[in-house]
Design an enzyme around this catalytic site. Sequence first.
Site, mmCIF file in Angstrom:
data_model
loop_
_atom_site.group_PDB
_atom_site.id
_atom_site.type_symbol
_atom_site.label_atom_id
_atom_site.label_comp_id
_atom_site.label_asym_id
_atom_site.label_seq_id
_atom_site.Cartn_x
_atom_site.Cartn_y
_atom_site.Cartn_z
ATOM 1 N N SER A 160 0.861 -1.178 0.000
ATOM 2 C CA SER A 160 0.000 0.000 0.000
ATOM 3 C C SER A 160 0.895 1.224 0.000
ATOM 4 O O SER A 160 2.075 1.140 0.366
ATOM 5 C CB SER A 160 -0.885 -0.004 1.258
ATOM 6 O OG SER A 160 -1.493 1.255 1.480
ATOM 7 N N TYR A 173 -1.657 -0.239 10.682
ATOM 8 C CA TYR A 173 -1.698 -0.637 9.265
ATOM 9 C C TYR A 173 -0.430 -0.166 8.552
ATOM 10 O O TYR A 173 0.190 -0.923 7.799
ATOM 11 C CB TYR A 173 -2.941 -0.043 8.619
ATOM 12 C CG TYR A 173 -3.156 -0.415 7.173
ATOM 13 C CD1 TYR A 173 -3.564 -1.703 6.814
ATOM 14 C CD2 TYR A 173 -2.965 0.522 6.158
ATOM 15 C CE1 TYR A 173 -3.779 -2.044 5.487
ATOM 16 C CE2 TYR A 173 -3.171 0.191 4.828
ATOM 17 C CZ TYR A 173 -3.577 -1.096 4.496
ATOM 18 O OH TYR A 173 -3.784 -1.430 3.179
#
Length: 276
Positions: A160, A173
């Site tokens: 990501s 995250y």
Amino acid sequence: MPLSSPPLLPTDPQHFAGRHVLVTGASRGIGWAVAKAFAAAGASLSLVGRDAASLQQRAAEITGPQNSATLQNSVRAFAADVADEAAIGKAINDAQAAQGPLDILVNNAGFGASKPFAKMDTGHWREMLNVNLDGVFFATRAAIPGLLSRPQARVITIASTAGLTGYGYVAAYCAAKHGAVGLMRALAREYAKRDITFNAVCPGYVDTEMTETSIRTIVEKTGRSREQALAELTAGNPQGRLVKPEEVAATVLWLAMPAAGAVTGQAIAVAGGEVM
């Protein structure tokens, strides 16, 4: 007359013929786009995810009568949670027993959730690391023996932009995705003399169910409309839009091609210029 847009993905139905590709988190979102792209290019597929019924449905969609007969029996489904070391190890072993050694592993399974750091408990921290980092480690370690027996092997991890920069309210995250990128870079160096590459693909916000969940969360917590929430998510993308799953899949397929053999240890942003 304007030129037509070129296809996003290889159009040769035999481009990956004879190659065994395993995709985790394959039943939806980016994983499903990647699986369809490899299937259209002739690969044998092993689809891994937690929901056995969804995986079987996806396998049936690929091998259905509307598709080429050459795809029959080339797609198998294996239910496993990547965060469960024994389960993902068994799934990868079963996949190789059924379809031969792996040529390409796509670590796609992932999950994002937000929480202010001061309110973050150990459970939230562990949940983010279990799926987004431990799962990549477990799957890659289980697949390495088979991969090293094959020419031009590939490990491609869907990370990501959160693996390249920081964002507020998603510290766990971000930490997990940074770890996944770091793991690919470390393995690229460790195995540089072998016929295998390790890379990360780092999308921004993609038009998937996970982004829809983020939009609903913003709406519920702030009272904004869906349109306002979507605008907030796309504001960081200079192109002002969500990334298409097929754009991420096209990047994965390029990394899997022989022409990308010198590309290893990279974290490639697919994010409209958000991260440079």
